[in-house]
Design a protein around this motif. Sequence first.
Motif, PDB file in Angstrom:
ATOM      1  N   ILE A 253       0.765  -1.088   0.038  1.00  0.00           N
ATOM      2  CA  ILE A 253       0.059  -0.195  -0.022  1.00  0.00           C
ATOM      3  C   ILE A 253       1.002   1.329   0.180  1.00  0.00           C
ATOM      4  N   ALA A 254       1.846   1.175   0.709  1.00  0.00           N
ATOM      5  CA  ALA A 254       2.751   2.355   0.908  1.00  0.00           C
ATOM      6  C   ALA A 254       3.565   2.742  -0.407  1.00  0.00           C
ATOM      7  N   ASP A 255       3.836   1.815  -0.890  1.00  0.00           N
ATOM      8  CA  ASP A 255       4.566   1.881  -2.279  1.00  0.00           C
ATOM      9  C   ASP A 255       3.679   2.443  -3.508  1.00  0.00           C
ATOM     10  N   TYR A 256       2.335   1.661  -3.236  1.00  0.00           N
ATOM     11  CA  TYR A 256       1.196   2.289  -4.149  1.00  0.00           C
ATOM     12  C   TYR A 256       0.962   3.537  -4.126  1.00  0.00           C
ATOM     13  N   LEU A 257       0.643   4.038  -2.813  1.00  0.00           N
ATOM     14  CA  LEU A 257       0.163   5.587  -2.629  1.00  0.00           C
ATOM     15  C   LEU A 257       1.473   6.421  -2.816  1.00  0.00           C
ATOM     16  N   GLU A 258       2.711   6.020  -2.619  1.00  0.00           N
ATOM     17  CA  GLU A 258       3.928   6.850  -2.946  1.00  0.00           C
ATOM     18  C   GLU A 258       3.954   7.176  -4.534  1.00  0.00           C
ATOM     19  N   ILE A 259       3.639   6.138  -5.343  1.00  0.00           N
ATOM     20  CA  ILE A 259       3.651   6.403  -6.695  1.00  0.00           C
ATOM     21  C   ILE A 259       2.361   7.243  -7.283  1.00  0.00           C
TER      22      ILE A 259
END
Length: 384
Positions: A253-259
């Motif tokens: 989720i963190a990688d997804y939201l950062e992108i």
Amino acid sequence: MDPKIEARLKPGTDYHPLQVIPFFRRWRPSVLRNLLFTAILCAIVIAVIVLFSLGMGHRITWKMLAEVATFSLLIGYTQHYLYKITITLARRRQRLAPLLMHPMMLGVALPIAAIYVGYVLAVSLLTGTLWLNVSENWRGFVFASCVTIAIGWLLWEAIEATRKNEVERRERAELQANVDRAERERTTAELKALRAQVEPHFLYNTLSNVVSLIEREPATAKYMTERLIGYLRHTLDASRRENATVGDELAIIADYLEILRLRMGERLWYEVAADDATRALPLSPMLLQPLVENAIKHGLEPKIEGGRITVSAVVQDGRLNIVVEDTGLGFGVATDTAGSGSGLANVRGRLKAIYGDAARLSIEQPEAGTRIRLSLPIAASAAV
């Protein structure tokens, strides 16, 4: 051979009359168990005879007890071994099985034979007489035979009812196991289909952004590529494991939201919060991402000024509570709402398949945006 007879003759399926009592069903069939059960049954018969004699006003002596015990044990174990011999013979001579396993044989012929042989053995042991002349006490023999036949027939019906119930219970358990396995396979297939739908679309948009940033913002393009690599690595690792953890899902989720933050700029702010103990808890893969995607797609992206999304996981009262909250348009405001798509439906279906009625998913509408609460039992989560 009749399937019912064949089922009775399978190794390890020997039944004993005491199995009509639920207490005695906890022990698996075995030679030692059946011998012990027959001893218990003989003791019950002895007790009944003694109590009946007392009720009739007879005096109980040690000699009488010895005689009653001798007759009961010899008749009981004679019947025990006659049944064992009959069942063994039926297993080895399948052509004779329909005759040997017929109710008239098991409920009438064998009990009468057991009474006669056991009675002969008892008299021989107590008096030295090697043969019993039935004509001398034929009324007693007929009476005993009738009583034994009646008891044997009742026990036969009770055992058959017990056997039928156990077979039906096993069949229901196997059917339920097949249904559960099919449901797990279906949810796994849905998970793969969901990933197949989400990842290409997400990859296409992200790579398009990377290409557009390479010349004018190479540092941002590099950073976005690194986060995309992290996202793909986490999702690939999760797809190879049967179970994931809260930490695994939050990392995705963190990688997804950062992108997405790089793509949306100041229109998106996010926070992912959970302590180390909570991150270590098991969690089924891809339960959170559809919720976050709904919040972005149906709440924040349609909103001109964007907003904030918070994903938090805590343990409260023995349950894992996860909250996905956004400050977007709110549930049901956009024409394509979060509740009308397949995301929440898939999540609800998977929750039902994995946790049954123990999981809860609720949708709340604060002053701004949408709040989705997911509550899971920790013990069930550990079995995922």
